[in-house]
Design a protein around this motif. Structure first.
Motif, PDB file in Angstrom:
ATOM      1  N   GLN A 128       0.832  -1.210   0.000  1.00  0.00           N
ATOM      2  CA  GLN A 128       0.000   0.000   0.000  1.00  0.00           C
ATOM      3  C   GLN A 128       0.860   1.251   0.000  1.00  0.00           C
ATOM      4  O   GLN A 128       0.565   2.221  -0.708  1.00  0.00           O
ATOM      5  CB  GLN A 128      -0.931  -0.019   1.213  1.00  0.00           C
ATOM      6  CG  GLN A 128      -2.017  -1.078   1.142  1.00  0.00           C
ATOM      7  CD  GLN A 128      -2.860  -1.139   2.398  1.00  0.00           C
ATOM      8  OE1 GLN A 128      -2.459  -0.662   3.457  1.00  0.00           O
ATOM      9  NE2 GLN A 128      -4.034  -1.744   2.303  1.00  0.00           N
ATOM     10  N   LEU A 129       1.937   1.239   0.775  1.00  0.00           N
ATOM     11  CA  LEU A 129       2.840   2.390   0.809  1.00  0.00           C
ATOM     12  C   LEU A 129       3.507   2.616  -0.541  1.00  0.00           C
ATOM     13  O   LEU A 129       3.837   3.751  -0.901  1.00  0.00           O
ATOM     14  CB  LEU A 129       3.903   2.184   1.891  1.00  0.00           C
ATOM     15  CG  LEU A 129       3.395   2.214   3.342  1.00  0.00           C
ATOM     16  CD1 LEU A 129       4.510   1.834   4.302  1.00  0.00           C
ATOM     17  CD2 LEU A 129       2.832   3.587   3.698  1.00  0.00           C
ATOM     18  N   ALA A 130       3.706   1.530  -1.285  1.00  0.00           N
ATOM     19  CA  ALA A 130       4.336   1.637  -2.607  1.00  0.00           C
ATOM     20  C   ALA A 130       3.315   1.871  -3.712  1.00  0.00           C
ATOM     21  O   ALA A 130       3.677   1.955  -4.891  1.00  0.00           O
ATOM     22  CB  ALA A 130       5.129   0.366  -2.901  1.00  0.00           C
ATOM     23  N   GLY A 131       2.019   1.974  -3.341  1.00  0.00           N
ATOM     24  CA  GLY A 131       0.985   2.194  -4.343  1.00  0.00           C
ATOM     25  C   GLY A 131       0.720   0.976  -5.201  1.00  0.00           C
ATOM     26  O   GLY A 131       0.288   1.099  -6.357  1.00  0.00           O
ATOM     27  N   GLN A 132       0.949  -0.226  -4.651  1.00  0.00           N
ATOM     28  CA  GLN A 132       0.760  -1.463  -5.401  1.00  0.00           C
ATOM     29  C   GLN A 132      -0.454  -2.227  -4.883  1.00  0.00           C
ATOM     30  O   GLN A 132      -0.838  -2.092  -3.727  1.00  0.00           O
ATOM     31  CB  GLN A 132       2.004  -2.354  -5.280  1.00  0.00           C
ATOM     32  CG  GLN A 132       3.278  -1.717  -5.796  1.00  0.00           C
ATOM     33  CD  GLN A 132       4.492  -2.571  -5.479  1.00  0.00           C
ATOM     34  OE1 GLN A 132       4.447  -3.486  -4.659  1.00  0.00           O
ATOM     35  NE2 GLN A 132       5.601  -2.272  -6.141  1.00  0.00           N
TER      36      GLN A 132
END
Length: 257
Positions: A128-132
């Motif tokens: 989620q932090l990596a936008g995945q």
């Protein structure tokens, strides 16, 4: 004990080169002058892609420092590190942060789970932090192999130590990283739970081609690896292929541990 097979120091990986991570001339010094501590004193090492490697050595040998430098968690004083064909030592802080999120997985001794999140939320947090978004089929496979299907909505305090570490392993595997780094992953576990976690790390290598690098002081844990890299006084001291508990103990005795 055979020495590591090394290519020419200072050169980038050749096309088709199989190392997942490589370091050349790696030095790490803490302090200065007469009080300086040379944690790494010129290390050249390759980590084979799709293999389970362990790093071992006496206390103060530099094994954790080496892992931290290979993983981009700490900056070397001198030398170069490549993750695949990406040179970590030339990246800015924000580039390193992005690389760690997208291409490196971590499993720590202390689990490092957020208490306010349930198991599934902890697993998915780095993505989620990596936008995945997770691949649902891959997630189902990982959760099933780790035996966590009925624990996804439990918070860390509702899980045993072994279950918490399995959540941490799932968190590391879900993004399909280039390398998973494990720092004493069984240090807080009983022998049965520790064996389960080590089996899972080994199966992730053999069944999915994952690359795993583990720092450990435990000869039993090291025997799960394909290869053990030995350090002493911040320098490579040899290696063991297909280690056994007895061969690891003998090698460590030779290093004075």
């Amino acid at each position: 004990m055979s020495a590591p097979v090394l290519s020419v120091p200072g050169e980038p990986p050749a096309a088709g080169y199989s190392a997942a991570v490589r370091a050349r001339g790696l030095r790490k010094t803490y302090g200065a002058g007469e009080t300086a501590v040379h944690a790494l004193a010129g290390v050249d090492v390759d980590v084979e892609r799709g293999a389970f490697s362990a790093i071992m050595g006496p206390s103060g040998s530099g094994k954790s420092t080496l892992m931290h430098c290979l993983a981009g968690l700490d900056a070397a004083s001198e030398g170069q590190v490549w993750l695949g064909d990406t040179e970590l030592t030339s990246l800015r802080d924000e580039q390193l942060t992005k690389l760690r999120r997208e291409r490196i997985g971590f499993v720590f001794q202390a689990f490092n789970l957020l208490p306010v999140l349930d198991a599934q939320e902890n697993m998915l947090l780095p993505m989620q932090l990596a936008g995945q978004r997770p691949d649902q089929a891959w997630m189902d496979d990982v959760v099933g192999r780790l035996g966590l299907r009925d624990r996804l909505h439990h918070r860390p305090h509702e899980l045993s130590g072994g279950q918490q570490q399995r959540v941490a392993v799932a968190r590391a595997l879900l993004p399909r990283p280039d390398v998973v780094f494990a720092d004493e992953p069984t240090g807080n576990l009983d022998s049965r739970s520790g064996a389960e976690v080590l089996d899972l790390l080994r199966s992730s290598v053999r069944e999915t081609g994952q690359t795993v690098v583990m720092v450990t002081h435990d000869p039993v844990a090291a025997s799960y690896a394909d290869r053990v890299v030995l350090l002493a006084d911040g320098r490579l001291a040899g290696e063991l292929q297909q280690p056994t508990v007895d061969s690891v103990i003998s090698a460590l005795r030779g290093l004075g541990d």
